[in-house]
Design an enzyme around this catalytic site. Structure first.
Site, PDB file in Angstrom:
ATOM      1  N   CYS A 165       2.173  -2.219   0.074  1.00  0.00           N
ATOM      2  CA  CYS A 165       1.929  -0.876  -0.283  1.00  0.00           C
ATOM      3  C   CYS A 165       3.099  -0.202  -0.877  1.00  0.00           C
ATOM      4  CB  CYS A 165       1.598  -0.182   1.041  1.00  0.00           C
ATOM      5  SG  CYS A 165      -0.101  -0.947   1.881  1.00  0.00           S
TER       6      CYS A 165
ATOM      7  N   PRO B 136      -4.730  -4.000  -7.582  1.00  0.00           N
ATOM      8  CA  PRO B 136      -3.395  -4.506  -7.989  1.00  0.00           C
ATOM      9  C   PRO B 136      -2.697  -3.424  -8.965  1.00  0.00           C
ATOM     10  CG  PRO B 136      -5.041  -6.006  -8.727  1.00  0.00           C
ATOM     11  CD  PRO B 136      -5.778  -4.795  -7.955  1.00  0.00           C
ATOM     12  N   THR B 137      -1.520  -3.427  -9.027  1.00  0.00           N
ATOM     13  CA  THR B 137      -0.932  -2.744 -10.263  1.00  0.00           C
ATOM     14  C   THR B 137      -1.395  -3.300 -11.786  1.00  0.00           C
ATOM     15  OG1 THR B 137       0.968  -2.264  -8.622  1.00  0.00           O
ATOM     16  CG2 THR B 137       1.262  -1.927 -11.158  1.00  0.00           C
TER      17      THR B 137
ATOM     18  N   LEU C 280      -2.137   1.541   9.281  1.00  0.00           N
ATOM     19  CA  LEU C 280      -1.517   0.788  10.147  1.00  0.00           C
ATOM     20  C   LEU C 280      -0.473  -0.287   9.446  1.00  0.00           C
ATOM     21  CD1 LEU C 280      -2.258  -2.758   9.105  1.00  0.00           C
ATOM     22  CD2 LEU C 280      -4.491  -1.852   9.922  1.00  0.00           C
TER      23      LEU C 280
ATOM     24  N   ALA D  57       5.367   6.963   0.313  1.00  0.00           N
ATOM     25  CA  ALA D  57       6.331   7.430  -0.472  1.00  0.00           C
ATOM     26  C   ALA D  57       7.582   7.824   0.246  1.00  0.00           C
ATOM     27  CB  ALA D  57       5.896   8.302  -1.468  1.00  0.00           C
TER      28      ALA D  57
ATOM     29  N   PHE E 151       7.808 -10.362   4.512  1.00  0.00           N
ATOM     30  CA  PHE E 151       8.474  -9.182   4.387  1.00  0.00           C
ATOM     31  C   PHE E 151       9.004  -8.333   5.449  1.00  0.00           C
ATOM     32  CE2 PHE E 151       5.724  -5.682   5.064  1.00  0.00           C
ATOM     33  CZ  PHE E 151       4.550  -6.328   5.629  1.00  0.00           C
TER      34      PHE E 151
ATOM     35  N   ALA F 227       1.462   9.677  -0.532  1.00  0.00           N
ATOM     36  CA  ALA F 227       2.627  10.587   0.169  1.00  0.00           C
ATOM     37  C   ALA F 227       3.345   9.915   1.249  1.00  0.00           C
ATOM     38  CB  ALA F 227       2.206  11.887   0.383  1.00  0.00           C
TER      39      ALA F 227
HETATM   40  C1  UDX Z   1       3.354   0.385   5.365  1.00  0.00           C
HETATM   41  C2  UDX Z   1       3.248   1.548   6.283  1.00  0.00           C
HETATM   42  O1  UDX Z   1       3.990   1.732   7.272  1.00  0.00           O
HETATM   43  C3  UDX Z   1       1.942   1.685   6.641  1.00  0.00           C
HETATM   44  O2  UDX Z   1       1.681   3.032   7.338  1.00  0.00           O
HETATM   45  C4  UDX Z   1       0.830   1.467   5.553  1.00  0.00           C
HETATM   46  O3  UDX Z   1      -0.338   1.592   6.035  1.00  0.00           O
HETATM   47  C5  UDX Z   1       1.077   0.458   4.791  1.00  0.00           C
HETATM   48  O4  UDX Z   1       2.675   0.217   4.317  1.00  0.00           O
HETATM   49  P1  UDX Z   1       3.681  -2.450   6.002  1.00  0.00           P
HETATM   50  O5  UDX Z   1       3.911  -2.533   4.628  1.00  0.00           O
HETATM   51  O6  UDX Z   1       2.584  -3.250   6.875  1.00  0.00           O
HETATM   52  O7  UDX Z   1       3.233  -0.685   6.542  1.00  0.00           O
HETATM   53  O8  UDX Z   1       5.148  -2.529   6.992  1.00  0.00           O
HETATM   54  P2  UDX Z   1       6.402  -1.387   7.327  1.00  0.00           P
HETATM   55  O9  UDX Z   1       6.536  -1.436   8.706  1.00  0.00           O
HETATM   56  O10 UDX Z   1       6.064  -0.057   6.669  1.00  0.00           O
HETATM   57  O11 UDX Z   1       7.481  -2.057   6.340  1.00  0.00           O
HETATM   58  C6  UDX Z   1       7.481  -2.309   5.191  1.00  0.00           C
HETATM   59  C7  UDX Z   1       8.863  -2.641   4.757  1.00  0.00           C
HETATM   60  O12 UDX Z   1      10.008  -1.827   4.991  1.00  0.00           O
HETATM   61  C8  UDX Z   1       9.378  -4.067   5.387  1.00  0.00           C
HETATM   62  O13 UDX Z   1       9.887  -4.866   4.268  1.00  0.00           O
HETATM   63  C9  UDX Z   1      10.106  -3.742   6.643  1.00  0.00           C
HETATM   64  O14 UDX Z   1      11.160  -4.690   6.633  1.00  0.00           O
HETATM   65  C10 UDX Z   1      11.173  -2.545   5.560  1.00  0.00           C
HETATM   66  N1  UDX Z   1      11.961  -1.561   6.627  1.00  0.00           N
HETATM   67  C11 UDX Z   1      11.065  -0.987   7.560  1.00  0.00           C
HETATM   68  C12 UDX Z   1      13.117  -1.428   6.588  1.00  0.00           C
HETATM   69  O15 UDX Z   1      13.786  -2.107   5.649  1.00  0.00           O
HETATM   70  N2  UDX Z   1      13.915  -0.639   7.345  1.00  0.00           N
HETATM   71  C13 UDX Z   1      13.172   0.125   8.082  1.00  0.00           C
HETATM   72  O16 UDX Z   1      13.945   0.972   8.951  1.00  0.00           O
HETATM   73  C14 UDX Z   1      11.848  -0.077   8.204  1.00  0.00           C
END
Ligand code: UDX
Ligand code: ADP
Length: 480
Positions: free
Chosen positions: A272, A89-90, A159, A221, A334, A218
């Site tokens: 994340c 956690p943060t 993933l 981010a 999410f 990175a």
């Molecule tokens: C992310 C990374 O993609 C993954 O590689 C890492 O291991 C964990 O964090 P995750 O959080 O499961 O994965 O989902 P991701 O598909 O990356 O989406 C994150 C958020 O961004 C979601 O809320 C999604 O709706 C949003 N999103 C994604 C957008 O708003 N626009 C986009 O174009 C893509």
């Protein structure tokens, strides 16, 4: 026969180990957790997380070479390779509060490994952690080792939820960081040989420990930054009459930029992105790099801005008040294809609307009422603690009702907010929804999933993120 144990049966540990077990029938994999309900669920027909394809993988291996257990110490003691995938956690208190990672769970796992081990082990960092955590863990292990040799590796998981199984089957890359000593290199090879069962050699990258740790922060981010960039553009599109979908399509056609991850939204969520960026910011500050820290902080600021901009748009469009008006929330997770609500933008949007005294009726195909109530009463950053440490009987949120049907949620509502891009929302009978709503009927699409023109023909006032505004919305500008 190699034995693997994974500490932490969560979103990362569970699916990752299930796929390792499937692809490596000769390796015995035990996934352990301190949470008995979680382990019971992994051993039942109702897995604790919803992930397309996961059920089949688990069913094929469970009881053969894949085991879920609360007997943490036994399985750690027997394992050759121990993955650690616990919560990070943060911090909410003390030095670095609101930014730095709280490594309590990691540290206690490391001390336990040192305590129970009777043979040499490779300890693999799987949770995302700050750079140099491996070094700290190495110190804990070696100072308590009783002569046992521990090799620490960093093997961050990339993933994404909702596509975890296909991401694991066919990863863009597997990253393994280790010490550049003969023992370190040997440990890297041992882990590499596990993944080599199904991942092509050229996709398994090996680096030093710190590069692996930093690469994960990175990568997240950079991904989050792309979304904040397109979301910042979405605000400008609304102000100028451009269409963010067309802009991102045109931008993404540049092969140097690429088309993926350019969808404007109500904001990014998930366990994340925010946490890792806050972590990165903290590391930059600690290393005397305030300008770099400021740069990354902006990615989160735009994300917060996007969520509050959405709430302001809803309230201002509806005559500057939503007090006692029923607002239907479609989607709470999410993103689609997951029941995960960690850092979902829906939490901030719902809290914003509740702040303006709205009555919310929430429907998400995968999120339970209990989870929604918990999320809306929990303090910032409290979500990332093991379930049993979270409040179980939340103080009642009387103004929130969750229902199991989109039509029920929208009945008699003044407005509909779409906060997750579930496919089923595209197929709803919006004429029926319109007929049963209060008028004027509003739809605020935070994911650009509905066909705004068709809905306007029905009679809705429609707001779509980053798209040209209806005359109604232009007359009632939102103050961000
Ligand atoms: C992310 C990374 O993609 C993954 O590689 C890492 O291991 C964990 O964090 P995750 O959080 O499961 O994965 O989902 P991701 O598909 O990356 O989406 C994150 C958020 O961004 C979601 O809320 C999604 O709706 C949003 N999103 C994604 C957008 O708003 N626009 C986009 O174009 C893509
Ligand atoms: P992630 O998304 O990174 O997988 P989760 O929160 O889903 O994170 O999972 C982390 C899991 O780790 C939780 O199920 C929690 O109970 C478990 N856990 C935390 N600390 C320990 C520990 N010391 N021993 C065993 N399990 C732990």
């Amino acid at each position: 026969m190699v034995k693997i144990c994974c500490i932490g049966a969560g979103y990362v540990g569970g699916p990752t180990m299930a796929v390792i077990a499937l692809k490596c029938p000769k390796i015995e994999v035990a996934v352990v957790d301190i949470s008995a309900p979680r382990i019971n669920a992994w051993n039942s027909d109702q897995l604790p997380i919803y992930e397309p394809g996961l059920d089949e993988v688990v069913k094929q291996c469970r009881g053969k070479n894949l085991f879920f257990s609360t007997d943490v110490e036994k399985h750690v003691c027997e394992a050759d390779i121990v993955f650690v995938s616990v919560n990070t956690p943060t911090k909410t208190q003390g030095l670095g509060a609101g930014k730095a990672a709280d490594l309590t769970y990691w540290e206690s796992a490391a001390r336990m490994i040192a305590d129970v081990s009777k043979s040499d082990k490779i300890v693999v960092e799987k949770s995302t952690v700050p750079v140099k955590t491996a070094e700290a863990i190495e110190k804990i292990l070696t100072h308590n080792s009783k002569g046992i040799n521990f090799q620490i590796l960093s093997n961050p998981e990339f993933l994404a939820e909702g596509t975890a199984i296909s991401d694991l089957f066919n990863p863009d890359r597997v990253l393994i960081g280790g010490r550049e000593t003969p023992e370190g290199l040997k440990a890297v090879q041992a882990l590499k040989s596990v993944y080599a069962h199904w991942v092509p050699e050229d996709r398994i990258l090996t680096t030093n420990l710190w590069s692996a740790e930093l690469s994960k922060l990175a990568a997240n981010a950079f991904l989050a930054q792309r979304i904040s960039s397109v979301n910042a553009m979405s605000a400008l599109c609304e102000a100028t009459g451009a269409d963010v979908t067309q802009v991102s399509y045109a931008v993404g056609k540049d092969s140097r930029i690429g088309p993926k991850f350019l969808n404007a939204s109500v904001g990014f969520g998930g366990s994340c992105f925010q946490k890792d960026i806050l972590n990165l910011v903290y590391i930059c500050e600690c290393n005397g790099l305030p300008e770099v820290a400021e740069y990354w902080k902006q990615v989160i600021k735009i994300n917060d801005y996007q969520k509050s901009r959405f709430v302001n748009r809803v309230v201002s469009s509806m005559f500057n008040t939503v007090a006692n008006k029923k607002v239907a929330i479609l989607g709470f997770a999410f993103k689609k294809d997951t029941g995960d609500t960690r850092e979902t933008p829906a939490i901030d949007v719902c809290k914003g609307l509740l702040g303006d005294k709205a009555q919310l009726s929430i429907y998400d195909p995968q999120v339970t009422d209990d989870q929604i109530q918990r999320d809306l009463t929990m303090k910032k950053f409290d979500w990332d603690h093991p379930l049993h440490l979270q409040p179980t009987s939340p103080t009642t949120v009387k103004k929130v009702q969750s229902v199991w049907d989109a039509y029920e949620a929208t009945k008699d509502a003044h407005a509909v907010c779409i906060l997750t891009e579930w496919d089923e929302f595209r197929k709803l009978d919006f004429q029926k929804i319109y007929n049963n709503m209060q008028k004027p009927a509003f739809i605020f699409d935070g994911r650009n999933v509905v066909d705004a023109n068709k809905l306007r023909e029905i009679g809705f006032i429609v707001y779509s993120i980053g798209k040209p505004l209806d005359a109604w919305l232009k007359d009632m500008p939102a103050v961000a």
